[in-house]
Design a protein around this motif. Structure first.
Motif, PDB file in Angstrom:
ATOM      1  N   LYS A  77       0.845  -1.197   0.000  1.00  0.00           N
ATOM      2  CA  LYS A  77       0.000   0.000   0.000  1.00  0.00           C
ATOM      3  C   LYS A  77       0.879   1.245   0.000  1.00  0.00           C
ATOM      4  CE  LYS A  77      -3.684   0.293   2.666  1.00  0.00           C
ATOM      5  NZ  LYS A  77      -4.547   0.511   3.863  1.00  0.00           N
ATOM      6  N   LEU A  78       0.392   2.271  -0.739  1.00  0.00           N
ATOM      7  CA  LEU A  78       1.069   3.563  -0.775  1.00  0.00           C
ATOM      8  C   LEU A  78       0.025   4.654  -0.594  1.00  0.00           C
ATOM      9  CD1 LEU A  78       3.830   5.024  -1.334  1.00  0.00           C
ATOM     10  CD2 LEU A  78       2.977   5.350  -3.662  1.00  0.00           C
ATOM     11  N   GLU A  79       0.243   5.514   0.398  1.00  0.00           N
ATOM     12  CA  GLU A  79      -0.672   6.627   0.660  1.00  0.00           C
ATOM     13  C   GLU A  79       0.104   7.941   0.502  1.00  0.00           C
ATOM     14  OE1 GLU A  79      -3.300   5.659   4.283  1.00  0.00           O
ATOM     15  OE2 GLU A  79      -1.592   4.267   4.448  1.00  0.00           O
ATOM     16  N   VAL A  80      -0.365   8.774  -0.417  1.00  0.00           N
ATOM     17  CA  VAL A  80       0.279  10.057  -0.697  1.00  0.00           C
ATOM     18  C   VAL A  80      -0.687  11.178  -0.330  1.00  0.00           C
ATOM     19  CG1 VAL A  80       1.270  11.550  -2.468  1.00  0.00           C
ATOM     20  CG2 VAL A  80       1.693   9.079  -2.542  1.00  0.00           C
ATOM     21  N   VAL A  81      -0.258  12.049   0.572  1.00  0.00           N
ATOM     22  CA  VAL A  81      -1.082  13.172   1.022  1.00  0.00           C
ATOM     23  C   VAL A  81      -0.642  14.438   0.291  1.00  0.00           C
ATOM     24  CG1 VAL A  81      -1.796  14.571   2.990  1.00  0.00           C
ATOM     25  CG2 VAL A  81      -1.403  12.104   3.272  1.00  0.00           C
ATOM     26  N   LEU A  82      -1.582  15.104  -0.378  1.00  0.00           N
ATOM     27  CA  LEU A  82      -1.266  16.352  -1.068  1.00  0.00           C
ATOM     28  C   LEU A  82      -1.236  17.498  -0.058  1.00  0.00           C
ATOM     29  CD1 LEU A  82      -2.219  14.399  -3.358  1.00  0.00           C
ATOM     30  CD2 LEU A  82      -2.965  16.455  -4.594  1.00  0.00           C
ATOM     31  N   PRO A  83      -0.328  18.458  -0.233  1.00  0.00           N
ATOM     32  CA  PRO A  83      -0.179  19.536   0.757  1.00  0.00           C
ATOM     33  C   PRO A  83      -1.416  20.425   0.837  1.00  0.00           C
ATOM     34  CG  PRO A  83       1.132  19.982  -1.206  1.00  0.00           C
ATOM     35  CD  PRO A  83       0.636  18.590  -1.349  1.00  0.00           C
ATOM     36  N   GLU A  84      -1.796  20.759   2.068  1.00  0.00           N
ATOM     37  CA  GLU A  84      -2.975  21.602   2.265  1.00  0.00           C
ATOM     38  C   GLU A  84      -2.749  23.031   1.796  1.00  0.00           C
ATOM     39  OE1 GLU A  84      -4.544  21.520   6.170  1.00  0.00           O
ATOM     40  OE2 GLU A  84      -4.838  19.352   6.247  1.00  0.00           O
ATOM     41  N   ASN A  85      -1.516  23.500   1.867  1.00  0.00           N
ATOM     42  CA  ASN A  85      -1.245  24.890   1.486  1.00  0.00           C
ATOM     43  C   ASN A  85      -1.072  25.055  -0.016  1.00  0.00           C
ATOM     44  OD1 ASN A  85       1.185  23.493   1.296  1.00  0.00           O
ATOM     45  ND2 ASN A  85       2.415  25.292   1.778  1.00  0.00           N
ATOM     46  N   ALA A  86      -1.205  23.967  -0.765  1.00  0.00           N
ATOM     47  CA  ALA A  86      -1.027  24.056  -2.217  1.00  0.00           C
ATOM     48  C   ALA A  86      -2.030  23.145  -2.918  1.00  0.00           C
ATOM     49  CB  ALA A  86       0.407  23.687  -2.591  1.00  0.00           C
ATOM     50  N   PRO A  87      -3.330  23.465  -2.853  1.00  0.00           N
ATOM     51  CA  PRO A  87      -4.333  22.604  -3.483  1.00  0.00           C
ATOM     52  C   PRO A  87      -4.229  22.634  -5.001  1.00  0.00           C
ATOM     53  CG  PRO A  87      -5.329  24.643  -2.713  1.00  0.00           C
ATOM     54  CD  PRO A  87      -3.927  24.647  -2.194  1.00  0.00           C
ATOM     55  N   VAL A  88      -4.595  21.516  -5.605  1.00  0.00           N
ATOM     56  CA  VAL A  88      -4.550  21.366  -7.061  1.00  0.00           C
ATOM     57  C   VAL A  88      -5.951  21.005  -7.543  1.00  0.00           C
ATOM     58  CG1 VAL A  88      -3.514  20.125  -8.986  1.00  0.00           C
ATOM     59  CG2 VAL A  88      -2.151  20.618  -6.953  1.00  0.00           C
ATOM     60  N   GLY A  89      -6.403  21.704  -8.569  1.00  0.00           N
ATOM     61  CA  GLY A  89      -7.776  21.523  -9.041  1.00  0.00           C
ATOM     62  C   GLY A  89      -8.020  20.229  -9.777  1.00  0.00           C
ATOM     63  N   SER A  90      -7.041  19.780 -10.569  1.00  0.00           N
ATOM     64  CA  SER A  90      -7.219  18.584 -11.380  1.00  0.00           C
ATOM     65  C   SER A  90      -6.135  17.566 -11.034  1.00  0.00           C
ATOM     66  CB  SER A  90      -7.150  18.929 -12.874  1.00  0.00           C
ATOM     67  OG  SER A  90      -7.205  17.770 -13.676  1.00  0.00           O
ATOM     68  N   VAL A  91      -6.568  16.384 -10.587  1.00  0.00           N
ATOM     69  CA  VAL A  91      -5.649  15.295 -10.250  1.00  0.00           C
ATOM     70  C   VAL A  91      -6.211  14.010 -10.850  1.00  0.00           C
ATOM     71  CG1 VAL A  91      -4.584  13.936  -8.421  1.00  0.00           C
ATOM     72  CG2 VAL A  91      -4.901  16.399  -8.110  1.00  0.00           C
ATOM     73  N   SER A  92      -5.420  13.337 -11.669  1.00  0.00           N
ATOM     74  CA  SER A  92      -5.855  12.062 -12.260  1.00  0.00           C
ATOM     75  C   SER A  92      -4.708  11.073 -12.192  1.00  0.00           C
ATOM     76  CB  SER A  92      -6.309  12.261 -13.714  1.00  0.00           C
ATOM     77  OG  SER A  92      -5.269  12.853 -14.492  1.00  0.00           O
ATOM     78  N   THR A  93      -5.057   9.805 -12.050  1.00  0.00           N
ATOM     79  CA  THR A  93      -4.057   8.744 -11.901  1.00  0.00           C
ATOM     80  C   THR A  93      -4.031   7.838 -13.124  1.00  0.00           C
ATOM     81  OG1 THR A  93      -5.649   7.312 -10.776  1.00  0.00           O
ATOM     82  CG2 THR A  93      -4.305   8.765  -9.400  1.00  0.00           C
ATOM     83  N   MET A  94      -2.871   7.247 -13.354  1.00  0.00           N
ATOM     84  CA  MET A  94      -2.723   6.281 -14.435  1.00  0.00           C
ATOM     85  C   MET A  94      -2.862   4.873 -13.859  1.00  0.00           C
ATOM     86  SD  MET A  94       0.548   5.667 -16.995  1.00  0.00           S
ATOM     87  CE  MET A  94       0.282   7.241 -17.810  1.00  0.00           C
ATOM     88  N   PRO A  95      -3.585   3.994 -14.533  1.00  0.00           N
ATOM     89  CA  PRO A  95      -3.743   2.631 -14.011  1.00  0.00           C
ATOM     90  C   PRO A  95      -2.389   1.937 -13.841  1.00  0.00           C
ATOM     91  CG  PRO A  95      -5.311   3.056 -15.785  1.00  0.00           C
ATOM     92  CD  PRO A  95      -4.367   4.212 -15.778  1.00  0.00           C
TER      93      PRO A  95
END
Length: 244
Positions: free
Chosen positions: A64-82
Motif C-alpha cells: 500500500k502507498l498513501e500520498v497526502v497532497l499539501p494543504e497549502n497548495a491545493p490542485v484543481g485537477s488530479v488524475s491517476t494512471m492505471p
C-alpha cells in the motif's frame, strides 16, 4: 601494558568493521526512499509525475502507498494512471478560496491518493514501482511536499513525512518534494514603427523626381518635333515645283 594492547586491538577491530561496513554497504536497511519524478515542474502548468517506490525490506513486499497532497497548495485537477495489479482511491477536502480551473470555480480538491496491491502484485524485495499522476494547474508556491506512508505485507510502515530544511542535511525519513519554478514571462511582441526619412533620403527623392520630370519633358519635346517634321514634309509634297 596487556590491557592497553587489548584496548588498542579492540579499537582497531571496531575501526576495521566500520570501514568494511561503509565500503561494502552492510549498514542495516537500505537508504532508498519514496521520491517524485521529475523533481521539478512549472507554476501554473500541468505536470505528469510519478511516485517512485523502492522496496527496502528483505522479506516483505510493499502492498500500500498513501500520498497526502499539501494543504497549502491545493490542485484543481488530479488524475491517476492505471497500475496493473493495483487499485487506487482518492479523498477530497473543501478548499477556501475556491480553485479556478478553465474558468470554473472548484470548492473541493484531492487531498489524498491511496494505491493498494491486489493478490501478489506488491512491490517485492529488490524491486521498485512507479505510480504516475497528472496534476494541475500547479499552485504558485516554491515547492509541494507530499507526505507518504509505505505499508509492507508484514505490517511495518515507513513514514516518509519529514519536511526538508534549507541548508540542512537530508532528514532520516524525507517526504517527496516537487520543486516549482516560476513560469517564464511571455515575450512582448514588437510594435511596428513607421520608417522615418532622413534628410539624405529627401534629397534622393527630390533628385529622382527631377530626373523623371526632365525625362518626360524631353520625351514630349521629341514627339512634338517629330510631329512638326511630318507636317512640313507633307506640305512640301503638296506644293507644285516652280518651272525654270
Amino acid at each position: 601494558m596487556t590491557r592497553l594492547r587489548r584496548t588498542a586491538t579492540a579499537a582497531a577491530a571496531l575501526a576495521f568493521a566500520a570501514a568494511a561496513t561503509a565500503v561494502l554497504g552492510f549498514a542495516g536497511p537500505a537508504s532508498a526512499h519514496v521520491t517524485v519524478n521529475p523533481k521539478e515542474a512549472t507554476q501554473g502548468g500541468y505536470a505528469r509525475v510519478a511516485f517512485r517506490v523502492p522496496n527496502e525490506s528483505d522479506t516483505a513486499s510493499t502492498i500500500k502507498l498513501e500520498v497526502v497532497l499539501p494543504e497549502n497548495a491545493p490542485v484543481g485537477s488530479v488524475s491517476t494512471m492505471p497500475v496493473p495489479g493495483w487499485t487506487v482511491t482518492t479523498e477530497k477536502r473543501k478548499v477556501d478560496p475556491p480553485i479556478e480551473v478553465h474558468g470554473s470555480q472548484l470548492t473541493e480538491a484531492v487531498s489524498k491518493i491511496t494505491w493498494t496491491a491486489s493478490g501478489d502484485a506488491g512491490v517485492k524485495p529488490g524491486q521498485f514501482q512507479e505510480f504516475p499522476v497528472s496534476m494541475g494547474p500547479l499552485p504558485q508556491v516554491d515547492s509541494m511536499v507530499f507526505k507518504t506512508l509505505q505499508t509492507y505485507s508484514d505490517g511495518n510502515i515507513s513514514r516518509w513525512i519529514d519536511d526538508p530544511a534549507p541548508g540542512a542535511e537530508e532528514p532520516e525519513h524525507p517526504a517527496p518534494v516537487l520543486t516549482l519554478a516560476a513560469a517564464a514571462a511571455p515575450s512582448g511582441s514588437a510594435t511596428p514603427t513607421a520608417a522615418v526619412a532622413s534628410p539624405d533620403d529627401d534629397d534622393d527623392d527630390d533628385g529622382n523626381g527631377l530626373a523623371v520630370g526632365l525625362g518626360v519633358a524631353g520625351l514630349v519635346a521629341g514627339l512634338a518635333g517629330l510631329a512638326l517634321g511630318g507636317l512640313a514634309f507633307a506640305r512640301t509634297r503638296r506644293e507644285p515645283v516652280a518651272k525654270a
